[in-house]
Structure formats: C-alpha cells, structure tokens
Design a protein around this motif. Structure first.
Motif, PDB file in Angstrom:
ATOM      1  N   ASP A   1       0.866  -1.185   0.000  1.00 41.70           N
ATOM      2  CA  ASP A   1       0.000   0.000   0.000  1.00 41.70           C
ATOM      3  C   ASP A   1       0.896   1.227   0.000  1.00 41.70           C
ATOM      4  N   ASP A   2       0.339   2.372   0.320  1.00 45.50           N
ATOM      5  CA  ASP A   2       1.142   3.598   0.327  1.00 45.50           C
ATOM      6  C   ASP A   2       2.258   3.542   1.358  1.00 45.50           C
ATOM      7  N   ALA A   3       1.977   2.881   2.496  1.00 47.03           N
ATOM      8  CA  ALA A   3       2.990   2.800   3.550  1.00 47.03           C
ATOM      9  C   ALA A   3       4.046   1.752   3.245  1.00 47.03           C
ATOM     10  N   THR A   4       3.675   0.719   2.507  1.00 45.11           N
ATOM     11  CA  THR A   4       4.609  -0.349   2.138  1.00 45.11           C
ATOM     12  C   THR A   4       4.584  -0.490   0.621  1.00 45.11           C
ATOM     13  N   PRO A   5       5.388   0.263  -0.079  1.00 48.98           N
ATOM     14  CA  PRO A   5       5.385   0.199  -1.540  1.00 48.98           C
ATOM     15  C   PRO A   5       5.905  -1.141  -2.058  1.00 48.98           C
ATOM     16  N   ALA A   6       5.556  -1.444  -3.299  1.00 48.98           N
ATOM     17  CA  ALA A   6       5.930  -2.717  -3.913  1.00 48.98           C
ATOM     18  C   ALA A   6       7.442  -2.907  -3.963  1.00 48.98           C
ATOM     19  N   VAL A   7       8.176  -1.820  -4.024  1.00 53.62           N
ATOM     20  CA  VAL A   7       9.632  -1.929  -4.124  1.00 53.62           C
ATOM     21  C   VAL A   7      10.217  -2.639  -2.902  1.00 53.62           C
ATOM     22  N   ARG A   8       9.529  -2.581  -1.763  1.00 50.74           N
ATOM     23  CA  ARG A   8      10.054  -3.236  -0.558  1.00 50.74           C
ATOM     24  C   ARG A   8      10.111  -4.750  -0.709  1.00 50.74           C
ATOM     25  N   ILE A   9       9.158  -5.324  -1.444  1.00 48.58           N
ATOM     26  CA  ILE A   9       9.215  -6.767  -1.683  1.00 48.58           C
ATOM     27  C   ILE A   9      10.409  -7.107  -2.557  1.00 48.58           C
ATOM     28  N   GLY A  10      10.632  -6.303  -3.586  1.00 54.88           N
ATOM     29  CA  GLY A  10      11.808  -6.510  -4.437  1.00 54.88           C
ATOM     30  C   GLY A  10      13.101  -6.400  -3.644  1.00 54.88           C
ATOM     31  N   GLU A  11      13.166  -5.435  -2.740  1.00 55.66           N
ATOM     32  CA  GLU A  11      14.361  -5.276  -1.916  1.00 55.66           C
ATOM     33  C   GLU A  11      14.541  -6.465  -0.969  1.00 55.66           C
ATOM     34  N   ALA A  12      13.432  -6.969  -0.412  1.00 52.43           N
ATOM     35  CA  ALA A  12      13.518  -8.116   0.492  1.00 52.43           C
ATOM     36  C   ALA A  12      14.003  -9.355  -0.241  1.00 52.43           C
ATOM     37  N   VAL A  13      13.508  -9.585  -1.455  1.00 55.08           N
ATOM     38  CA  VAL A  13      13.945 -10.739  -2.249  1.00 55.08           C
ATOM     39  C   VAL A  13      15.421 -10.607  -2.597  1.00 55.08           C
ATOM     40  N   ALA A  14      15.848  -9.412  -2.989  1.00 54.38           N
ATOM     41  CA  ALA A  14      17.262  -9.197  -3.319  1.00 54.38           C
ATOM     42  C   ALA A  14      18.149  -9.457  -2.107  1.00 54.38           C
ATOM     43  N   HIS A  15      17.703  -9.030  -0.939  1.00 57.07           N
ATOM     44  CA  HIS A  15      18.479  -9.248   0.286  1.00 57.07           C
ATOM     45  C   HIS A  15      18.584 -10.739   0.598  1.00 57.07           C
ATOM     46  N   MET A  16      17.483 -11.481   0.424  1.00 59.24           N
ATOM     47  CA  MET A  16      17.501 -12.912   0.724  1.00 59.24           C
ATOM     48  C   MET A  16      18.437 -13.665  -0.212  1.00 59.24           C
ATOM     49  N   THR A  17      18.364 -13.381  -1.491  1.00 61.43           N
ATOM     50  CA  THR A  17      19.214 -14.106  -2.439  1.00 61.43           C
ATOM     51  C   THR A  17      20.683 -13.706  -2.275  1.00 61.43           C
ATOM     52  N   ALA A  18      20.930 -12.435  -1.944  1.00 62.64           N
ATOM     53  CA  ALA A  18      22.309 -12.004  -1.708  1.00 62.64           C
ATOM     54  C   ALA A  18      22.878 -12.702  -0.481  1.00 62.64           C
ATOM     55  N   SER A  19      22.061 -12.890   0.551  1.00 67.72           N
ATOM     56  CA  SER A  19      22.504 -13.595   1.749  1.00 67.72           C
ATOM     57  C   SER A  19      22.819 -15.049   1.432  1.00 67.72           C
ATOM     58  N   MET A  20      21.999 -15.681   0.615  1.00 64.20           N
ATOM     59  CA  MET A  20      22.272 -17.057   0.192  1.00 64.20           C
ATOM     60  C   MET A  20      23.619 -17.143  -0.535  1.00 64.20           C
ATOM     61  N   LEU A  21      23.824 -16.243  -1.457  1.00 66.50           N
ATOM     62  CA  LEU A  21      25.035 -16.254  -2.263  1.00 66.50           C
ATOM     63  C   LEU A  21      26.268 -16.010  -1.402  1.00 66.50           C
ATOM     64  N   ARG A  22      26.133 -15.113  -0.450  1.00 65.39           N
ATOM     65  CA  ARG A  22      27.262 -14.753   0.411  1.00 65.39           C
ATOM     66  C   ARG A  22      27.648 -15.903   1.341  1.00 65.39           C
ATOM     67  N   GLN A  23      26.672 -16.648   1.832  1.00 63.30           N
ATOM     68  CA  GLN A  23      26.953 -17.714   2.802  1.00 63.30           C
ATOM     69  C   GLN A  23      27.214 -19.073   2.159  1.00 63.30           C
ATOM     70  N   ASP A  24      26.998 -19.177   0.873  1.00 62.57           N
ATOM     71  CA  ASP A  24      27.190 -20.455   0.183  1.00 62.57           C
ATOM     72  C   ASP A  24      28.664 -20.651  -0.142  1.00 62.57           C
ATOM     73  N   ARG A  25      29.247 -21.725   0.379  1.00 59.74           N
ATOM     74  CA  ARG A  25      30.660 -22.019   0.110  1.00 59.74           C
ATOM     75  C   ARG A  25      30.823 -22.916  -1.118  1.00 59.74           C
ATOM     76  N   THR A  26      29.725 -23.175  -1.791  1.00 63.45           N
ATOM     77  CA  THR A  26      29.776 -23.949  -3.030  1.00 63.45           C
ATOM     78  C   THR A  26      29.358 -23.035  -4.182  1.00 63.45           C
ATOM     79  N   SER A  27      29.121 -23.623  -5.331  1.00 63.57           N
ATOM     80  CA  SER A  27      28.713 -22.827  -6.497  1.00 63.57           C
ATOM     81  C   SER A  27      27.232 -22.963  -6.809  1.00 63.57           C
ATOM     82  N   VAL A  28      26.466 -23.683  -5.958  1.00 60.47           N
ATOM     83  CA  VAL A  28      25.101 -24.008  -6.353  1.00 60.47           C
ATOM     84  C   VAL A  28      24.193 -22.779  -6.416  1.00 60.47           C
TER      85      VAL A  28
END
Length: 280
Positions: free
Chosen positions: A176-203
């Motif tokens: 909504d106005d208080a929680t714009p759609a961009v926040r979901i995109g930012e949350a997804v980017a943060h989650m995948t970046a965290s996965m990539l950063r903590q993964d010691r393999t290439s998967v």
C-alpha cells in the motif's frame, strides 16, 4: 486433537464404497489468504478465502505461514471438502507446506486434516511443488521465489531437496502507500544475496545463472515483478495455483496409485505415501 463429526449427507454426492474402488485423492494448499484444493480426475475444485466462521465474524486460521487455529482449520476443511468426498472411503491427501517452520506447520496441518479421515497424509515443500508444476529439471540447482499474500520465500533446491531457504513476513496484501511494492523486491534481493554470500559452493550462483523460478500471486503483479532485478527470471504458468498443481502431480506417483486402491476395511490413517516429505 480436533474432534471428528459425521459428515453431512448430501443427496447425489455420496457414493457407496465398493470393493476395488479407488480411494479419492486430494492436493491441498492452505495459504494465509486462499485455500486451494485439487482432486484427482477433477482438477481444481476449490480456490476460496482461508476463513472460518466459528461465531459472528470471519476468523483467519492460517497467518503468515503458520496455522494459528487448528480447530478452525479443521472446521473450514470439513465445510469445504466434507461433502465433496465419497462416504466410506479415506482420501489420500498431499499437502503443501512452507519450508521454514515446516515441522510445526506439518503437525498442525496433520491434526486439522484428520477431519477428512485420510488414509494417508503426505507433505511436500511448497517450493518443490512449484518446481514440479513447472516441469523443471530438479537434477540442477533451482531457486524458487514464491510471492504470496502474506509471506515471501526464496528457496534453493538441489537434487529436488531444500538446500537453503529464506523468508520474509511480507507479501502482496501488505503493499500500500505505507509499504510500496519496491520493498518486496528489496527483500527478495536481500535474501538471495545472503544465500550467495553464505554459500561455500557454487550451487547458488548456478541457480541464479539458470534463472529463478517465480510463483505465487505476486508473480501476477507487474508493480512488484518489475522490482525483481534478475536477468533470467522465469514465471511459472498460472503462478497463483502452481503449488497445488505441483502437489497434485505427486498423486500420479507409483506410491500414490498403491495407496489409492480402496481397502476392504478402513484402517487408521498412516503416513506412508508417494515421494515427498511425510508427516512423521
């Protein structure tokens, strides 16, 4: 434990059991916003709000990936499905479940589903169900992004099993106005970046190169998806029903065919079933 009560008699809908008759099979997706059910041989039979009515107002028994009212969930399932299942049979139920906090969810869901007197209950991670619905090759790493109404999950599958997972208590219903759609995109980017950063393999890197698989009602929202900055992003056909359709594919597995052969007696429900994560 939820008390079981006799199902309502509906003329013309209940069929008398006969030896050799196949037991019904149902796939269930109990979401915070909507409940969907798929019956073998019939397709999608339910796509309704996840609400129960114990009194004056509507109550929401599933909230942000957790079953908070087991009794209410059972009453809802009985109201929605009790009259749709033939009498004198026990259905095989395949149930989707969120990846994180899945153990608690499965236990609560199993108790609620007992109102349907199941012959067997099998759970499958929702992300894996999405991949099955899309017909993805599970031998290669796959990143599934599931954008629901009240929960967003990022799940990394390796050989079809959960390798890593992240989630945020944020979904399409929060935009909504208080929680714009961009926040979901930012949350997804943060989650995948965290996965990539903590993964010691290439998967994780391999899965990102392959392209994340997008599902959930949020996949139908251009105002949300335009904030997902992935070059090879792929959307599952009919993404809002992908999880229940993927769970339904397990009903076609060899183990499901064995369970669906109706017995001459009616034993207590078991947890055996087709490939998936069982409610042990």
């Amino acid at each position: 434990m939820t008390a079981l009560r006799p199902r309502r008699a509906v003329p013309g809908r209940h069929l008398r059991w006969q030896p050799g008759r196949r037991c019904p099979a149902v796939a269930l997706d109990l979401g915070s916003a909507r409940t969907r059910a798929w019956a073998a041989g019939r397709g999608l039979i339910l796509d309704v709000p996840t609400v129960t009515f114990p009194g004056a107002g509507a109550v929401y028994p599933v909230q942000r990936g957790a079953i908070v009212d087991v009794g209410g969930t059972a009453r809802m399932l009985d109201r929605l499905l009790g009259h749709r299942l033939p009498r004198f049979t026990r259905p095989l139920v395949v149930l989707t479940a969120p990846v994180l906090d899945g153990y608690a969810y499965r236990n609560a869901a199993r108790t609620a589903v007992e109102v349907l007197r199941p012959r067997g209950v099998v759970t499958v991670p929702a992300a894996r169900a999405v991949a099955l619905a899309a017909g993805e090759d599970l031998s290669a790493p796959l990143l599934v992004l599931d954008l629901g109404a009240h929960l967003t999950e990022a799940v990394l599958l390796v050989d079809g099993a959960v390798f890593d997972a992240r989630r945020t208590a944020l979904g399409t219903a929060d935009v909504d106005d208080a929680t714009p759609a961009v926040r979901i995109g930012e949350a997804v980017a943060h989650m995948t970046a965290s996965m990539l950063r903590q993964d010691r393999t290439s998967v994780t890197a391999d899965a990102l190169s392959r392209g994340p698989l997008l599902a959930g009602g949020g996949a139908l929202r251009p105002d949300i998806t335009r904030h997902l900055a992935y070059a090879a992003l792929r959307t599952v056909p009919a993404p809002h029903t992908a999880a229940v359709r993927g769970a339904a594919r397990l009903l076609e597995a060899p183990g499901a065919a064995r369970l669906r052969k109706a017995p001459r007696s009616h034993p207590r429900p078991t947890d055996t079933g087709p490939p998936g994560d069982r409610t042990d």
